[in-house]
Enzyme design. Structure first.
Site, short mmCIF file in Angstrom:
data_model
loop_
_atom_site.label_atom_id
_atom_site.label_comp_id
_atom_site.label_asym_id
_atom_site.label_seq_id
_atom_site.Cartn_x
_atom_site.Cartn_y
_atom_site.Cartn_z
CG HIS A 282 4.04 0.39 -0.54
ND1 HIS A 282 4.13 -1.10 0.08
CD2 HIS A 282 2.78 1.09 -0.30
CE1 HIS A 282 2.19 -0.69 0.16
NE2 HIS A 282 2.47 0.65 0.61
CG HIS B 277 -0.92 2.68 -1.66
ND1 HIS B 277 -2.23 1.65 -1.77
CD2 HIS B 277 -0.30 2.05 -1.09
CE1 HIS B 277 -2.27 0.96 -0.29
NE2 HIS B 277 -1.22 1.51 -0.02
#
Lengths: 303, 303, 303, 303
Positions: D246, D182
């Protein structure tokens, strides 16, 4: 260019993560400027006594009506009370748990009203639990704790007036009235002799006494006018939020060392004032006034 | 192999870094098990009055003798007092600074004795400053704050006895004595009417009053027996750690609204007890007793 | 009426008591709205090495010139350094004590600049000590701690650029340079391999290594191009704020397991870059930039 | 005499009040010496993705089996995840609420295991919420937070080994593998380049990259060997606890700026490793090892 958009959408999810307010469903997504969302918790020791529970439920109901549509809940602090209530199939959340549930529902400004009488260890515990929750990530923005009944001389004077206003009409001037509280160690214990002083400058026949601590039963017996053969009526009243076992046994009980038995044995005629503080409208107003003050400091405006 | 030695020497310097105790020069290097190193700080508001300072210095001296060889220092809390003392060329460290200096000298167990009378805002400040320093890296292992004079009913009763034991022999039984304190807002203010109660169960002619708060001068005037034309002596005494401006002006001053002027105008004959609490050996013993208790909870043993 | 005036004067002294700002002598007495009063503390481990002390003093002097007339002081964190400096007759206050002295002088907005390289245990200690002092009664209104050299990827990239800009002109492209830091346990230790990455994306012949931890000397030896009989110059530089014993012994020392000895034994030609980070203007600017940011968040404006 | 008994029974109720342990029903009433009562909370951001939820539920189930009969619960930190799960009729308590419920059930020693990958803001939040609950009156005696996957160089090395052990057999030596995380601001962000270093000393064709932060996609593209007309397979893997949006969009998505699209456009052949970290047995073991360590420091002994 699209890369930038992607990054923006990621940032949005991060924003949501750290913004407590998404739950409340702000349609514009302007999480940061969301209006505060208020809730109220009454922090009480609780009681296992059915009558006392009714009194407490009535107070909770009165609070809900007074502050509607702001939600009002009860949070308990006595493990033994919670356990017994749960055995009866009632949901009796601790102060900690009811706060957590309000957090999960998206409330972010919380007034916790102490249902204690004085600023003793029980009140310190309520304050410590409540304030530990303030400002945590994704948690409450502010938590304010309302004073118990007596946390200053002004409040002691107000309570003295409220107690006098609540006396039964049958009590004649000059007849002693003894308000019997729990008593406390440490600095909180000073509240009882202080309250005794506040009562006696209004009416010298009003006394504060305690189950444990000062003024003790012996202190009060010495201060009382002696019956001297005549019939002297003495009124006994609980200085307790709720009239549970302490009231029933220690004050009014048939046991030879209850207040009633002891005074009767000394020649007084005992009159019972069985209503505890949460049953007296004038005293309930004081708790509400402290809650109003806590809400005011949160920026709450009554709808 | 030498690599390993090198690493060991590096680790040693890291150990020293995180071990507070190197300063005290343990010859064996067993920093972790070093004996605690105690110091005492008397936390006082201070006074700009020369006489009051002498009294305070005498108390400091008495404490140094009592606890020798443990070092005892004074730490001030009033900015204005520190400023004036510094203008006089005296070193008047704040509580914060004297704690820091003791830290730099290697002390790690600190008893801070509150020189306050009650548990008001001033005491809360002392406690907050002192406890913020506990457990910091390379800092104090423990900091304990001793109670001010009155932080419970037991201590209030002890103070009442000490005040009575300190009364001048000239005061005759039945003559009123008024002990005048500062007064306080919030819960600390309840200490004054509480102390009034503790005094009056021992002698109903002893009164507590305050410069600001309850019991007020008016409350006390109402409670006093009226002189009724006869000469009635009333004794005035400061319920203050030090007899500074409050004592000189508000209690004994020539100003028409000092206690003395007001009582004289109402026909009482005023007798001054000018010694403040820190000048009374019986009361000093109470502060020492609270300090003893703080030291005990630190694990201190008198040498 | 005069009673009221008397009360007012008492209240004034109470105000003074709780208002930190009296010291600064506001002539109007509007203590609450006093302008913030700023001071700066450089929090450093310190060094017992005379040359390193000169470098540190020069940095302190540069900071004083840069931020004049705002006062700038050094506060030490290593007990052993403070002790040795004191034995040399120098005043070497701990971070705690210099903060306390600034408090006594009336400063209320404090920027503490960490002189550490990474966010390890030493930096955590600085932050904990500094922030414990914020908001205490009569104490600092705000204390902000400036980042050490590397507390983010952005800062790591800036340091990489500054290290490259500080390389000696004699170093030819392709010649390895090893920057040797202290190393750290826990999360702070991740800063070293991270910084290695930031250096190598700019110049693959730049290496980070550590005395203890990762990358270790062995890791770096493996990563270096082999000399393969040819003369390969390797530059050694301290990644330390100050070049004290670690630099002199572990990096450049004659001892067979110093970096220099080990590399020489493997056939490299070692070139010394003896200046530590605080001696490199480009790196000093980074520390100043972090201090500027801390001051900015305090609301400081350069005069 | 009976008076004394009465007092004793009152004291008992006070004891119960302050003793957390009554709930657990110690038959002897020796509340103070009760054995600690342990519970485990897995603190997770959560996911709204059905597949990711299954992975998470499987991990929860594995934890329950591993630590039975100690109870194990999941506490969420993302408001948006909790909201969506609740809309699906699932009970998704916040970390705060699940802690409160365990408190109400009488558990007093709590291990909170961070399900985060690095020590970023999300982990800091978990730690702050968890530790705020330690030591409150009638609350948890101890709360310990287990490290996320990477909080030190040792843990980074372990993760590197676990990632390599988890590579698909189809990946041939020399084929690049990019683990995409991330990214994070501040010091936590340094974990990614640090982990890149730990991977590359084991296999220089393993890369860490991030959606936001460093190493960026651009950094990684530069570091990759160029396909140079030949077919070069590149493996893409999420460095995320769970493979939610994601992974599906930013890494493997059809969108032209997903990793897969970008690399394909540059001539690489992309191979998907869709399993996220919680699906890899070798990585799960690392989280369990951190939880074991947290439990050990609580004094927990496996039954």
């Amino acid at each position: 260019m699209q890369k930038r958009l992607l990054t923006a959408s990621l940032c949005l999810s991060c924003l949501v993560l750290f913004s407590f307010t998404a739950l409340a469903g702000s349609p514009t997504g302007q999480a940061r400027s969301k209006a505060p969302s208020f809730a109220i918790v009454l922090a009480s020791f609780g009681s296992t006594d059915a009558e006392a529970q009714k009194v407490q439920d009535a107070f909770l109901q009165a609070a809900r009506e007074r502050y509607a549509p702001t939600p009002v809940y009860m949070g308990f602090t006595a493990r033994i009370v919670m356990k017994k209530l749960q055995e009866q199939g009632k949901d009796a959340p601790s102060l900690f748990r009811i706060l957590a549930e309000l957090g999960d529902q998206g409330y972010d400004h919380i007034a916790v009203q102490s249902m204690q009488v004085i600023t003793g260890a029980e009140f310190e515990g309520v304050k410590q639990i409540a304030t530990a929750q303030e400002g945590l990530p994704k948690g409450f923005k502010r938590v304010v704790v309302g004073d118990p009944l007596v946390a200053s001389n002004e409040q002691a004077a107000e309570l003295a007036h409220a107690l006098i206003a609540s006396l039964p009409k049958e009590r004649k001037s000059g007849e002693p009235v003894i308000f019997i509280g729990h008593g406390a160690e440490g600095r909180g214990g000073l509240s009882y002799p202080a309250l005794n002083w506040h009562l006696q400058i209004l009416d010298p026949m009003l006394f504060i006494s305690t189950v444990e601590g000062a003024p003790s039963m012996d202190d009060t017996l010495i201060a009382l006018p002696a019956p001297e053969g005549k019939k002297l009526r003495v009124w006994l009243a609980p200085l307790l939020a709720l009239a549970g076992e302490h009231a029933r046994n220690d004050i009014f009980g048939a046991d030879p060392d209850s207040w009633k038995s002891m005074l009767t044995a000394k020649g007084y005629e005992c009159m019972n004032i069985e209503k505890a503080l949460l049953s007296l409208p004038a005293v309930r107003e004081l708790w509400f006034a402290h809650l109003d003050e806590a809400l005011l400091s949160l920026g709450y405006e009554k709808k």
